[in-house]
Design a protein around this motif. Structure first.
Motif, PDB file in Angstrom:
ATOM      1  N   THR A 115      15.179  -9.500  -7.458  1.00 23.22           N
ATOM      2  CA  THR A 115      15.800  -8.237  -7.903  1.00 23.22           C
ATOM      3  C   THR A 115      15.048  -6.999  -7.413  1.00 23.22           C
ATOM      4  O   THR A 115      15.602  -6.189  -6.686  1.00 23.22           O
ATOM      5  CB  THR A 115      15.944  -8.161  -9.445  1.00 23.22           C
ATOM      6  N   ILE A 116      13.771  -6.853  -7.781  1.00 26.87           N
ATOM      7  CA  ILE A 116      13.053  -5.606  -7.474  1.00 26.87           C
ATOM      8  C   ILE A 116      13.051  -5.326  -5.971  1.00 26.87           C
ATOM      9  O   ILE A 116      13.257  -4.195  -5.537  1.00 26.87           O
ATOM     10  CB  ILE A 116      11.591  -5.670  -7.974  1.00 26.87           C
ATOM     11  N   LYS A 117      12.860  -6.392  -5.169  1.00 24.72           N
ATOM     12  CA  LYS A 117      12.774  -6.206  -3.714  1.00 24.72           C
ATOM     13  C   LYS A 117      14.031  -5.540  -3.141  1.00 24.72           C
ATOM     14  O   LYS A 117      13.954  -4.835  -2.149  1.00 24.72           O
ATOM     15  CB  LYS A 117      12.573  -7.567  -3.047  1.00 24.72           C
ATOM     16  N   ARG A 118      15.181  -5.777  -3.764  1.00 24.13           N
ATOM     17  CA  ARG A 118      16.426  -5.177  -3.273  1.00 24.13           C
ATOM     18  C   ARG A 118      16.407  -3.665  -3.262  1.00 24.13           C
ATOM     19  O   ARG A 118      17.130  -3.023  -2.510  1.00 24.13           O
ATOM     20  CB  ARG A 118      17.583  -5.564  -4.207  1.00 24.13           C
ATOM     21  N   TYR A 119      15.620  -3.116  -4.208  1.00 27.43           N
ATOM     22  CA  TYR A 119      15.640  -1.664  -4.369  1.00 27.43           C
ATOM     23  C   TYR A 119      14.541  -0.989  -3.570  1.00 27.43           C
ATOM     24  O   TYR A 119      14.487   0.223  -3.471  1.00 27.43           O
ATOM     25  CB  TYR A 119      15.448  -1.300  -5.848  1.00 27.43           C
ATOM     26  N   MET A 120      13.608  -1.792  -3.046  1.00 26.19           N
ATOM     27  CA  MET A 120      12.471  -1.188  -2.371  1.00 26.19           C
ATOM     28  C   MET A 120      12.820  -0.898  -0.924  1.00 26.19           C
ATOM     29  O   MET A 120      13.292  -1.769  -0.194  1.00 26.19           O
ATOM     30  CB  MET A 120      11.252  -2.127  -2.457  1.00 26.19           C
TER      31      MET A 120
END
Lengths: 223, 223
Positions: A115-120
């Motif tokens: 999840t988090i990687k998608r926004y970075m």
């Protein structure tokens, strides 16, 4: 109104939400997009991590550890810790187990990669070795939970405690992503079904991440 | 007699030793060779980590978190935590900072690469990238400590607290290895000199790891 800065699948934010609900303390949720490094949030927590709780009188409580102890100390009614020093030591041993060991080996890598990687900005896709390691390690943690439940009524002893909420918070983040191999871990599945049906769990089960739908059984009380 | 299972440069064991000394609680040290995975120790702590404290009545307290809170709750005289909820929250925010963030980024990689690895069968030499990253990250932590000390009398506020002991425990492990760049961090050096001269620090300064002598200034009170 109290304010809780959180992130949807952050297991520590979920645990603090559960504690506040169990103690019947009102609060509003503020979603914190950690990858934006917002100066306003960095002033609250220079570590740029959730959860951060702002209590009614404006006291700012930062970190999972800080919030866990603060809530119990400041609002001792409907206790989530047992009374005896030995039982409290066992609770904190297991909080360390789930919030440090299981978090590092399983929950945080899976939530981060998926999840988090998608926004970075500029980040590549999920690291397949990290996903594989976490998916292997979860069996070890589920086995340990089964071992505990087999010998006790709840995870930390005969009385329901914050350890049950904490372990369930981790599993709920992983279950959203479809990453709990329930079929091989029936004892833990039965315990989790019990946790899932508590009123404090309701709000967690209605969470929806934009663009990432939950596993189909995520919010079903009977799996 | 109380027993503390410890490892020489484990920052968490050092912190608990300091807390016990500050509270004038007698204990004997038991060195735990973690790489041997001793069944007797695994029964005490299935996570195979130090510290583990056995109190006078036989209560077993496992984990840094568990021991930190247990000692303060069970032996409240000569308190190491402040009284107000807001000040306690600030103490725990900083304990998280040092025991999680600084531990992961600096203390544990350096101690692991330079000491623990020597004892592990079949292990290769230190990982130079891990050493380099940790030696860069320590500047950030020393700057943050200086920023805090510049604004307060002690790290967590106007009163000496467990945060000072915790940060000093980490620095003492790193200083043993000669890995604290004191020359660029005078404010922290003055604060550490003050900590070093407390009676509770004496035993730490006489520690000697077999085969790994300390940096020459390690036990000098005036650097």
């Amino acid at each position: 109104m109290r304010k809780l800065y959180h992130h949807w699948l952050c297991p520590f934010s979920r645990k603090i939400r559960l504690c506040l609900y169990e103690k019947k303390l009102d609060f509003s949720l503020v979603f914190e997009p950690l990858w934006e490094m917002r100066p306003e949030f960095l002033r609250l927590n220079p570590e740029n991590k959730t959860p951060v709780l702002i209590d009614l009188n404006g006291t700012t409580i930062v970190s999972n550890y800080g919030a866990t102890e603060y809530i119990e100390e400041t609002y001792p009614e409907l206790p989530l810790f047992p009374e005896s020093p030995a039982a409290r030591a066992e609770v904190r041993r297991l909080l360390s187990w789930f919030d440090e060991k299981m978090a590092t080996e399983v929950t945080l890598p899976l939530v981060h990669e998926k999840t988090i990687k998608r926004y970075m900005e500029g980040s590549r896709g999920p690291d397949s070795a990290a996903l594989r390691n976490a998916k292997q390690a979860i069996h070890h943690h589920l086995d340990y939970m089964a071992w505990l439940i087999d010998r006790r009524r709840w995870l930390s002893g005969e009385v329901f405690s914050i350890v049950d909420l904490t372990a369930a918070a981790h599993l709920s983040s992983l279950d959203y992503l479809g990453d709990v191999p329930w079929e091989n871990h029936e004892i833990v599945r039965d315990w989790y079904a019990c946790l899932k049906s508590r009123p404090s769990f309701r709000a967690l089960l209605s969470d929806r991440l934009p663009g990432i739908p939950p596993a189909p059984h995520y919010s079903q009380l009977d799996f």
